[in-house]
Design an enzyme around this catalytic site. Structure first.
Site, PDB file in Angstrom:
ATOM      1  N   LYS A  22      38.144  39.068  34.369  1.00  8.74           N
ATOM      2  CA  LYS A  22      38.359  37.632  34.522  1.00  8.74           C
ATOM      3  C   LYS A  22      38.366  37.231  35.991  1.00  8.74           C
ATOM      4  O   LYS A  22      37.735  36.240  36.388  1.00  8.74           O
ATOM      5  CB  LYS A  22      39.699  37.232  33.886  1.00  8.74           C
ATOM      6  CG  LYS A  22      40.020  35.750  34.040  1.00  8.74           C
ATOM      7  CD  LYS A  22      41.472  35.447  33.742  1.00  8.74           C
ATOM      8  CE  LYS A  22      42.351  35.775  34.922  1.00  8.74           C
ATOM      9  NZ  LYS A  22      43.531  34.904  35.051  1.00  8.74           N
ATOM     10  N   ASN A  23      39.058  38.001  36.817  1.00 11.90           N
ATOM     11  CA  ASN A  23      39.222  37.629  38.218  1.00 11.90           C
ATOM     12  C   ASN A  23      37.961  37.846  39.050  1.00 11.90           C
ATOM     13  O   ASN A  23      37.921  37.468  40.222  1.00 11.90           O
ATOM     14  CB  ASN A  23      40.395  38.393  38.841  1.00 11.90           C
ATOM     15  CG  ASN A  23      41.730  37.905  38.307  1.00 11.90           C
ATOM     16  OD1 ASN A  23      41.833  36.787  37.806  1.00 11.90           O
ATOM     17  ND2 ASN A  23      42.746  38.746  38.403  1.00 11.90           N
ATOM     18  N   ARG A  93      44.617  27.966  38.244  1.00 10.39           N
ATOM     19  CA  ARG A  93      44.566  27.955  39.703  1.00 10.39           C
ATOM     20  C   ARG A  93      43.171  28.272  40.233  1.00 10.39           C
ATOM     21  O   ARG A  93      42.758  27.746  41.269  1.00 10.39           O
ATOM     22  CB  ARG A  93      45.581  28.956  40.247  1.00 10.39           C
ATOM     23  CG  ARG A  93      45.506  29.074  41.750  1.00 10.39           C
ATOM     24  CD  ARG A  93      46.541  29.981  42.342  1.00 10.39           C
ATOM     25  NE  ARG A  93      46.229  30.192  43.757  1.00 10.39           N
ATOM     26  CZ  ARG A  93      46.436  29.305  44.709  1.00 10.39           C
ATOM     27  NH1 ARG A  93      46.946  28.138  44.406  1.00 10.39           N
ATOM     28  NH2 ARG A  93      46.133  29.568  45.966  1.00 10.39           N
ATOM     29  N   CYS A 117      49.663  29.916  36.427  1.00 11.77           N
ATOM     30  CA  CYS A 117      50.927  30.582  36.102  1.00 11.77           C
ATOM     31  C   CYS A 117      52.014  30.228  37.115  1.00 11.77           C
ATOM     32  O   CYS A 117      51.759  30.157  38.315  1.00 11.77           O
ATOM     33  CB  CYS A 117      50.744  32.093  36.090  1.00 11.77           C
ATOM     34  SG  CYS A 117      49.838  32.717  34.676  1.00 11.77           S
ATOM     35  N   ARG A 122      51.689  29.512  45.753  1.00  9.01           N
ATOM     36  CA  ARG A 122      50.383  30.030  46.168  1.00  9.01           C
ATOM     37  C   ARG A 122      49.615  28.870  46.806  1.00  9.01           C
ATOM     38  O   ARG A 122      48.731  28.300  46.199  1.00  9.01           O
ATOM     39  CB  ARG A 122      49.640  30.610  44.959  1.00  9.01           C
ATOM     40  CG  ARG A 122      50.383  31.788  44.347  1.00  9.01           C
ATOM     41  CD  ARG A 122      49.538  32.539  43.361  1.00  9.01           C
ATOM     42  NE  ARG A 122      49.440  31.831  42.093  1.00  9.01           N
ATOM     43  CZ  ARG A 122      48.821  32.319  41.027  1.00  9.01           C
ATOM     44  NH1 ARG A 122      48.237  33.501  41.086  1.00  9.01           N
ATOM     45  NH2 ARG A 122      48.773  31.630  39.902  1.00  9.01           N
ATOM     46  N   ASP A 306      49.544  42.470  39.706  1.00 10.70           N
ATOM     47  CA  ASP A 306      49.210  42.156  38.316  1.00 10.70           C
ATOM     48  C   ASP A 306      49.545  43.284  37.348  1.00 10.70           C
ATOM     49  O   ASP A 306      49.403  43.117  36.133  1.00 10.70           O
ATOM     50  CB  ASP A 306      47.725  41.797  38.190  1.00 10.70           C
ATOM     51  CG  ASP A 306      47.442  40.361  38.589  1.00 10.70           C
ATOM     52  OD1 ASP A 306      48.393  39.605  38.835  1.00 10.70           O
ATOM     53  OD2 ASP A 306      46.250  39.992  38.660  1.00 10.70           O
ATOM     54  N   ARG A 398      44.679  33.785  28.251  1.00  8.04           N
ATOM     55  CA  ARG A 398      43.989  33.452  29.504  1.00  8.04           C
ATOM     56  C   ARG A 398      43.406  34.688  30.168  1.00  8.04           C
ATOM     57  O   ARG A 398      42.471  34.577  30.965  1.00  8.04           O
ATOM     58  CB  ARG A 398      44.954  32.767  30.476  1.00  8.04           C
ATOM     59  CG  ARG A 398      45.374  31.357  30.091  1.00  8.04           C
ATOM     60  CD  ARG A 398      46.253  30.734  31.171  1.00  8.04           C
ATOM     61  NE  ARG A 398      45.629  30.905  32.470  1.00  8.04           N
ATOM     62  CZ  ARG A 398      46.217  31.437  33.535  1.00  8.04           C
ATOM     63  NH1 ARG A 398      47.470  31.861  33.458  1.00  8.04           N
ATOM     64  NH2 ARG A 398      45.576  31.554  34.680  1.00  8.04           N
TER      65      ARG A 398
END
Length: 419
Positions: A22-23, A93, A117, A122, A306, A398
């Protein structure tokens, strides 16, 4: 709103395939805004954040075609408006990642300040400051970032803090800037490298990704390409931790072990036997109880924030006392109170959790507070006595593709039910 019901007590056994990251997928989808032609992105995970990003691009007028294997072809030639609205950005985000590409390619962008989240502050000031140094006119008004620039100018950017999205946003913006931009104190995460590789496949000239100094030689235009997203290292680590916490034996396919060296080392400290190949990892706990470990999160290549919540759950049922120090986000222990409801012995001391392992957990209704906290509660449910009910699992959707199906394939007794 769905719930997960988990009946604990089954050691996980078997083999599963890891989804795309995902990232990595989110910034790569944002990067398609830079291309003159269609970009086809493969190995995309089927996740809520991906759906939100597609909706955001579609709202701008971008044409997207998705096949049955979640390959997404993105054509930005049809874009109508350079605007990312609050109703979409507030939930994710990573939406801030459209700012740099839109500004670099089209000369302007209006992007809502992001949400996501609730795991701590951030701020996006580093994104904005970097774009201003590159010659953009940027101001924030009414909760929106308004940015304009005829053509961005290359510069040397020294990041005050290591920031993944900040590095990615500025790296994308610099691909079309005039001259050579250097980003110092850059994030080194594999997802940053994957984005750089994708940009280079589109005709960019990015070097140094994976180090703390990235150089981007600006070009006049980027073009369409075909690119596959790398495997998800956090999903990989989560399933390895799930096997470890249950005393199980699993083989994880289609992953990259080199991205998880810090996590694998801690799993071995916990008593797991771990073997790796080019694209697989095999973990065997031999039915034994894990040993407590001490964890300190830091930017890559150190132990990832994470994975902190998942190792909190692992330490909860381990033999001995372990400490987990969170140095990346200041509000990332919200899962602790839910784990305590299940019988965990955890004491919070500032940014450190002192965890004394207990022999057993007892099922309880628990509530997910963020993405990785959700995963930690699922892991705890796998070893708790009785039926654990995890509520508000939209967080987990998510970041984890079909988590209940993958865990069930490994033998877990888990099911999704409507609230």
């Amino acid at each position: 709103m769905d719930k997960l019901i988990i009946t604990g007590g089954v050691p996980l056994q078997g083999e599963i395939r890891i989804s795309g990251a995902k990232n990595a997928a989110l910034p790569i989808l944002a990067a398609t805004l830079l291309a003159d032609g269609p970009v086809k992105v493969g190995n995309i995970p089927h996740l809520q954040d991906i759906t939100t990003t597609m909706e955001l691009l579609g709202r701008m007028g971008v044409e997207l075609v998705v096949d049955e294997r979640m390959n997404i072809e993105v054509d930005c030639s049809t874009i109508r408006e350079l605007f990312a609205p609050y109703d979409l950005v507030k939930s994710m985000r990573a939406s801030i990642l459209v700012l740099g590409p839109m500004l670099a390619r089209f000369g302007e962008a209006v992007v809502s300040l992001p949400g996501g989240c609730a795991i701590g502050s951030r701020p996006v000031n580093l994104h904005i400051e970097g774009l201003v140094k590159m010659g953009a006119d940027v101001h924030v008004e009414g909760g929106y970032i308004h940015a304009k620039a005829r053509r961005l100018k290359a510069t040397r950017l020294v990041m005050d803090l290591v920031t993944v999205t900040g590095t990615e946003n500025l790296m994308m913006a610099a691909t079309l800037a005039e001259g050579t931009t250097v980003i110092e104190n850059a994030a080194r995460e594999p997802e940053v490298v994957d984005l750089a590789n994708c940009l280079n496949a589109m005709g960019a000239k990015v070097s140094g990704a994976g180090s703390d100094s990235i150089s981007i030689e600006g070009v006049d235009a980027l073009f369409g390409t075909r690119y596959d997203v790398l495997p998800d290292r956090i999903e990989t680590g989560t399933y390895l931790a799930a096997a470890a916490i249950t005393g199980g034996h699993v083989r994880i396919k289609d992953t990259q072990p080199r991205m998880l060296e810090a996590v694998i080392e801690k799993l071995r400290e916990a008593g797991a036997s771990v073997e790796v190949g080019d694209r697989w990892i095999e973990l065997d706990m031999n039915g034994s109880r894990p040993r407590a470990t001490n964890i300190r999160t830091s930017p890559y290549p150190a132990f990832p924030t994470d994975m902190q919540a998942q190792f909190t759950s692992l330490n909860v049922v381990s033999d001995g006392t372990g400490t987990i120090s969170e140095t990346v986000f200041e509000n990332r222990f919200m899962h602790v109170h839910e784990l305590q409801r299940m019988g965990a012995d955890i004491q919070l001391e500032g940014n450190t959790a002192v965890i004394r392992g207990v022999n057993r957990l007892t099922a309880a209704p628990v509530m997910a507070t963020d993405l990785r906290a959700s995963a930690s509660l699922v892991l705890a449910g796998l070893v708790a006595e009785g039926d654990t009910v995890v509520d508000r699992i939209y967080h987990i959707d998510r970041g984890y593709e079909s988590i209940e199906e993958k865990l069930a394939k490994l033998g877990a007794r888990i099911r999704r039910v409507p609230a």
